[in-house]
Design a protein around this motif. Structure first.
Motif, PDB file in Angstrom:
ATOM      1  N   ALA A 130       0.821  -1.216   0.000  1.00  0.00           N
ATOM      2  CA  ALA A 130       0.000   0.000   0.000  1.00  0.00           C
ATOM      3  C   ALA A 130       0.859   1.272   0.000  1.00  0.00           C
ATOM      4  CB  ALA A 130      -0.924   0.004   1.205  1.00  0.00           C
ATOM      5  N   ASP A 131       2.130   1.163   0.431  1.00  0.00           N
ATOM      6  CA  ASP A 131       3.033   2.314   0.449  1.00  0.00           C
ATOM      7  C   ASP A 131       3.577   2.645  -0.941  1.00  0.00           C
ATOM      8  OD1 ASP A 131       2.756   2.371   3.184  1.00  0.00           O
ATOM      9  OD2 ASP A 131       4.659   1.347   3.589  1.00  0.00           O
ATOM     10  N   LEU A 132       3.393   1.719  -1.885  1.00  0.00           N
ATOM     11  CA  LEU A 132       3.970   1.891  -3.216  1.00  0.00           C
ATOM     12  C   LEU A 132       2.936   2.440  -4.190  1.00  0.00           C
ATOM     13  CD1 LEU A 132       5.913  -1.489  -3.472  1.00  0.00           C
ATOM     14  CD2 LEU A 132       6.790   0.718  -2.732  1.00  0.00           C
ATOM     15  N   GLU A 133       3.328   3.482  -4.902  1.00  0.00           N
ATOM     16  CA  GLU A 133       2.483   4.068  -5.939  1.00  0.00           C
ATOM     17  C   GLU A 133       3.093   3.662  -7.276  1.00  0.00           C
ATOM     18  OE1 GLU A 133       1.804   8.572  -7.404  1.00  0.00           O
ATOM     19  OE2 GLU A 133       1.575   8.221  -5.258  1.00  0.00           O
ATOM     20  N   GLU A 134       2.354   2.886  -8.050  1.00  0.00           N
ATOM     21  CA  GLU A 134       2.900   2.290  -9.266  1.00  0.00           C
ATOM     22  C   GLU A 134       2.194   2.840 -10.502  1.00  0.00           C
ATOM     23  OE1 GLU A 134       4.273  -2.216 -10.138  1.00  0.00           O
ATOM     24  OE2 GLU A 134       2.221  -1.980  -9.447  1.00  0.00           O
ATOM     25  N   THR A 135       2.989   3.260 -11.502  1.00  0.00           N
ATOM     26  CA  THR A 135       2.436   3.702 -12.779  1.00  0.00           C
ATOM     27  C   THR A 135       3.177   2.991 -13.901  1.00  0.00           C
ATOM     28  OG1 THR A 135       3.923   5.606 -12.792  1.00  0.00           O
ATOM     29  CG2 THR A 135       1.710   5.993 -11.983  1.00  0.00           C
ATOM     30  N   PHE A 136       2.509   2.878 -15.040  1.00  0.00           N
ATOM     31  CA  PHE A 136       3.086   2.185 -16.184  1.00  0.00           C
ATOM     32  C   PHE A 136       3.191   3.153 -17.357  1.00  0.00           C
ATOM     33  CE2 PHE A 136       0.639  -0.817 -13.639  1.00  0.00           C
ATOM     34  CZ  PHE A 136       1.648  -1.671 -13.260  1.00  0.00           C
ATOM     35  N   VAL A 137       4.317   3.098 -18.048  1.00  0.00           N
ATOM     36  CA  VAL A 137       4.603   4.007 -19.147  1.00  0.00           C
ATOM     37  C   VAL A 137       5.120   3.183 -20.311  1.00  0.00           C
ATOM     38  CG1 VAL A 137       5.923   6.074 -19.782  1.00  0.00           C
ATOM     39  CG2 VAL A 137       5.309   5.688 -17.409  1.00  0.00           C
ATOM     40  N   ARG A 138       4.980   3.693 -21.500  1.00  0.00           N
ATOM     41  CA  ARG A 138       5.576   3.004 -22.641  1.00  0.00           C
ATOM     42  C   ARG A 138       7.087   3.132 -22.554  1.00  0.00           C
ATOM     43  NH1 ARG A 138       1.327   5.309 -26.615  1.00  0.00           N
ATOM     44  NH2 ARG A 138      -0.278   3.730 -26.408  1.00  0.00           N
ATOM     45  N   SER A 139       7.765   2.038 -22.794  1.00  0.00           N
ATOM     46  CA  SER A 139       9.226   2.038 -22.759  1.00  0.00           C
ATOM     47  C   SER A 139       9.765   2.756 -23.987  1.00  0.00           C
ATOM     48  CB  SER A 139       9.761   0.608 -22.751  1.00  0.00           C
ATOM     49  OG  SER A 139       9.379  -0.051 -21.589  1.00  0.00           O
ATOM     50  N   SER A 140      11.055   3.056 -23.932  1.00  0.00           N
ATOM     51  CA  SER A 140      11.715   3.654 -25.080  1.00  0.00           C
ATOM     52  C   SER A 140      12.806   2.708 -25.541  1.00  0.00           C
ATOM     53  CB  SER A 140      12.320   5.002 -24.693  1.00  0.00           C
ATOM     54  OG  SER A 140      13.292   4.806 -23.692  1.00  0.00           O
ATOM     55  N   GLY A 141      13.380   2.989 -26.673  1.00  0.00           N
ATOM     56  CA  GLY A 141      14.499   2.184 -27.150  1.00  0.00           C
ATOM     57  C   GLY A 141      14.076   1.116 -28.132  1.00  0.00           C
ATOM     58  N   ALA A 142      14.964   0.149 -28.344  1.00  0.00           N
ATOM     59  CA  ALA A 142      14.736  -0.895 -29.334  1.00  0.00           C
ATOM     60  C   ALA A 142      13.543  -1.756 -28.958  1.00  0.00           C
ATOM     61  CB  ALA A 142      15.977  -1.760 -29.459  1.00  0.00           C
ATOM     62  N   GLY A 143      12.868  -2.282 -29.956  1.00  0.00           N
ATOM     63  CA  GLY A 143      11.716  -3.137 -29.713  1.00  0.00           C
ATOM     64  C   GLY A 143      10.638  -2.907 -30.736  1.00  0.00           C
ATOM     65  N   GLY A 144      10.753  -1.812 -31.468  1.00  0.00           N
ATOM     66  CA  GLY A 144       9.830  -1.541 -32.570  1.00  0.00           C
ATOM     67  C   GLY A 144       8.391  -1.403 -32.147  1.00  0.00           C
ATOM     68  N   GLN A 145       7.514  -1.997 -32.949  1.00  0.00           N
ATOM     69  CA  GLN A 145       6.087  -1.858 -32.755  1.00  0.00           C
ATOM     70  C   GLN A 145       5.638  -2.398 -31.396  1.00  0.00           C
ATOM     71  OE1 GLN A 145       3.815  -3.967 -35.649  1.00  0.00           O
ATOM     72  NE2 GLN A 145       2.043  -2.625 -35.427  1.00  0.00           N
TER      73      GLN A 145
END
Length: 121
Positions: free
Chosen positions: A28-43
């Motif tokens: 509960a102490d952790l605030e988690e968000t998700f973002v698109r990664s950058s770098g190699a990997g294409g589509q």
């Protein structure tokens, strides 16, 4: 709320739960968000949010992890980094990475040395 199981071995999941309990870090102490990664990997990288940002609210420590293409593995790695930093903070050490601190000092030293090299007389 229990610690979720991640796409790593059961042994690593167990270690994470034990370490969180040992350091007193609750999910509960952790605030988690998700973002698109950058770098190699294409589509694949452009379509999925595999980069994980976690903030430990009580200490204000923030970690961003995008080492793997799997969001679940990145969630595990980010929590592991948070726990390492919280542990260093509890021991009275700087919660920043010692390797990064050393590199910053070296860069500052080089900058000071180079500054005198180009002075006009």
């Amino acid at each position: 709320m229990a610690t979720p199981a991640f796409a790593v071995s059961e042994e690593k999941n167990r270690w994470l739960r034990e370490k969180m309990a040992e350091l007193g870090v609750a999910e509960a102490d952790l605030e988690e968000t998700f973002v698109r990664s950058s770098g190699a990997g294409g589509q694949h990288v452009n379509k999925t949010a595999t980069c994980v940002q976690i903030k430990h609210r009580p200490t204000g420590i923030e970690v961003k992890c995008m080492k793997d293409r799997s969001q679940s593995v990145n969630r595990f790695l980010a929590r592991r980094e948070i726990l390492e930093r919280v542990e260093r903070l509890q021991k009275g050490e700087s919660f920043r990475d010692p390797k990064v601190e050393k590199l910053k000092k070296q860069k500052a030293r080089r900058k000071r040395r180079a500054g005198g090299k180009y002075e006009k007389e």
